[in-house]
Design a protein around this motif. Structure first.
Motif, PDB file in Angstrom:
ATOM      1  N   ASN A 184       1.126 -21.070  42.691  1.00 23.74           N
ATOM      2  CA  ASN A 184       1.244 -22.601  42.533  1.00 23.74           C
ATOM      3  C   ASN A 184       1.212 -23.275  43.918  1.00 23.74           C
ATOM      4  OD1 ASN A 184       0.710 -22.452  39.860  1.00 23.74           O
ATOM      5  ND2 ASN A 184       2.679 -22.563  39.234  1.00 23.74           N
ATOM      6  N   GLU A 185       2.204 -22.724  44.751  1.00 22.40           N
ATOM      7  CA  GLU A 185       2.102 -23.395  46.265  1.00 22.40           C
ATOM      8  C   GLU A 185       1.000 -23.243  46.835  1.00 22.40           C
ATOM      9  OE1 GLU A 185       4.580 -22.809  50.533  1.00 22.40           O
ATOM     10  OE2 GLU A 185       5.436 -21.761  48.503  1.00 22.40           O
ATOM     11  N   ALA A 186       0.158 -22.073  46.925  1.00 19.02           N
ATOM     12  CA  ALA A 186      -0.916 -21.671  47.342  1.00 19.02           C
ATOM     13  C   ALA A 186      -2.047 -22.769  46.931  1.00 19.02           C
ATOM     14  CB  ALA A 186      -1.253 -20.385  47.102  1.00 19.02           C
ATOM     15  N   PHE A 187      -2.019 -22.789  45.769  1.00 17.87           N
ATOM     16  CA  PHE A 187      -2.880 -24.077  45.172  1.00 17.87           C
ATOM     17  C   PHE A 187      -2.778 -25.285  45.604  1.00 17.87           C
ATOM     18  CE2 PHE A 187      -3.625 -20.753  41.475  1.00 17.87           C
ATOM     19  CZ  PHE A 187      -4.655 -20.247  41.799  1.00 17.87           C
ATOM     20  N   ASP A 188      -1.629 -25.676  45.507  1.00 16.83           N
ATOM     21  CA  ASP A 188      -1.293 -26.994  46.148  1.00 16.83           C
ATOM     22  C   ASP A 188      -1.698 -26.925  47.651  1.00 16.83           C
ATOM     23  OD1 ASP A 188      -0.201 -27.631  43.796  1.00 16.83           O
ATOM     24  OD2 ASP A 188       1.939 -27.345  44.445  1.00 16.83           O
ATOM     25  N   LEU A 189      -1.781 -26.045  48.475  1.00 15.49           N
ATOM     26  CA  LEU A 189      -1.979 -26.246  49.874  1.00 15.49           C
ATOM     27  C   LEU A 189      -3.550 -26.245  49.885  1.00 15.49           C
ATOM     28  CD1 LEU A 189       0.394 -23.514  51.455  1.00 15.49           C
ATOM     29  CD2 LEU A 189       0.154 -26.075  52.053  1.00 15.49           C
ATOM     30  N   SER A 222      -2.607 -13.409  45.027  1.00 13.26           N
ATOM     31  CA  SER A 222      -1.651 -14.321  44.882  1.00 13.26           C
ATOM     32  C   SER A 222      -0.087 -13.502  45.088  1.00 13.26           C
ATOM     33  CB  SER A 222      -1.543 -15.152  43.841  1.00 13.26           C
ATOM     34  OG  SER A 222      -1.139 -14.339  42.536  1.00 13.26           O
ATOM     35  N   ASN A 223       0.754 -14.131  45.275  1.00  8.14           N
ATOM     36  CA  ASN A 223       2.075 -13.722  45.268  1.00  8.14           C
ATOM     37  C   ASN A 223       2.931 -14.414  44.379  1.00  8.14           C
ATOM     38  OD1 ASN A 223       3.097 -16.112  46.745  1.00  8.14           O
ATOM     39  ND2 ASN A 223       2.829 -15.219  48.498  1.00  8.14           N
ATOM     40  N   LYS A 260      -4.838 -25.665  30.562  1.00  7.93           N
ATOM     41  CA  LYS A 260      -4.989 -26.867  31.386  1.00  7.93           C
ATOM     42  C   LYS A 260      -5.419 -26.974  32.835  1.00  7.93           C
ATOM     43  CE  LYS A 260      -1.531 -30.264  32.943  1.00  7.93           C
ATOM     44  NZ  LYS A 260      -0.100 -30.504  32.983  1.00  7.93           N
ATOM     45  N   SER A 261      -5.359 -25.575  33.459  1.00  2.00           N
ATOM     46  CA  SER A 261      -5.872 -25.450  34.690  1.00  2.00           C
ATOM     47  C   SER A 261      -6.307 -23.775  34.721  1.00  2.00           C
ATOM     48  CB  SER A 261      -4.970 -25.625  35.783  1.00  2.00           C
ATOM     49  OG  SER A 261      -5.230 -25.032  36.790  1.00  2.00           O
ATOM     50  N   VAL A 262      -7.351 -23.683  35.255  1.00  2.00           N
ATOM     51  CA  VAL A 262      -7.804 -22.373  35.066  1.00  2.00           C
ATOM     52  C   VAL A 262      -7.216 -21.717  36.263  1.00  2.00           C
ATOM     53  CG1 VAL A 262     -10.177 -22.530  33.925  1.00  2.00           C
ATOM     54  CG2 VAL A 262     -10.084 -22.938  36.436  1.00  2.00           C
ATOM     55  N   PHE A 263      -6.774 -22.154  37.236  1.00  2.51           N
ATOM     56  CA  PHE A 263      -6.019 -21.797  38.408  1.00  2.51           C
ATOM     57  C   PHE A 263      -4.694 -21.583  38.249  1.00  2.51           C
ATOM     58  CE2 PHE A 263      -9.417 -24.148  40.271  1.00  2.51           C
ATOM     59  CZ  PHE A 263     -10.259 -23.313  40.848  1.00  2.51           C
ATOM     60  N   SER A 264      -4.405 -20.478  37.595  1.00  2.31           N
ATOM     61  CA  SER A 264      -3.140 -20.083  36.924  1.00  2.31           C
ATOM     62  C   SER A 264      -2.988 -18.488  36.637  1.00  2.31           C
ATOM     63  CB  SER A 264      -2.527 -20.893  35.564  1.00  2.31           C
ATOM     64  OG  SER A 264      -3.373 -20.751  34.763  1.00  2.31           O
TER      65      SER A 264
END
Length: 163
Positions: free
Chosen positions: A44-49, A39-40, A135-139
């Motif tokens: 969060n933008e990447a996860f949203d995409l 990630s850069n 809340k989210s493991v993607f962070s």
């Protein structure tokens, strides 16, 4: 680049690790199947995409602070709160007997293969533990983390379907 789509599958995966800058929008627009992405600052933008393409079968495999956390799980539990550089140093130390000249680009697949079941179990346990806390493991906050076990499961299913 490993492309599961080339393995006669419709499911697509993207792998994220934290700390190498890459263009996720370009990847999605080109319809790539699987690649390692770190990630850069706009993670969060990447996860949203990625989440915006779930209806097309796109899945996210994420490792934090770096992909090397998966390598560590072949030997031991993951260390908490480490930087990507710290994790890479730990891997170098863990493989030094088998690969004394190890560097980040060294292929250690054969060294890790017989330890994959251990890494798989450790990753599942890590996922469960971190999912209870975050809340989210993607962070970025969820450190350490990897869901590479999902990718391993997926590859085994694809191989089974091919046979």
């Amino acid at each position: 680049l490993i492309d599961p789509c080339a393995l006669a599958s419709s499911k697509k995966l993207i792998v994220f690790s934290c700390y190498l800058e890459c263009g996720i929008k370009k990847l999605i627009s080109q319809g790539a199947g699987f690649d390692v992405y770190e990630s850069n600052p706009n993670i969060n933008e990447a996860f949203d995409l990625v989440n915006g393409y779930k209806h097309k079968g796109l899945e996210c495999i994420f490792s934090n602070p770096s992909f090397e956390i998966w390598f560590i799980l072949h030997y031991r539990k993951a260390p908490y709160g480490k930087s990507a550089e710290d994790v890479k140093k730990i891997v170098k130390d863990l493989v030094k007997e088998e690969e004394p000249e190890y560097k980040e680009t060294t292929d250690i697949f054969d060294i890790l293969l017989d330890k994959q079941d251990k890494a798989f179990k450790e990753a599942v346990m890590l996922h469960k533990t971190q999912a209870e806390v975050h809340k989210s493991v993607f962070s970025h906050e969820c450190n350490p983390y990897t869901n590479m076990f999902e990718f391993i499961t997926y590859i085994k299913e694809v191989k089974k379907d091919i046979r």
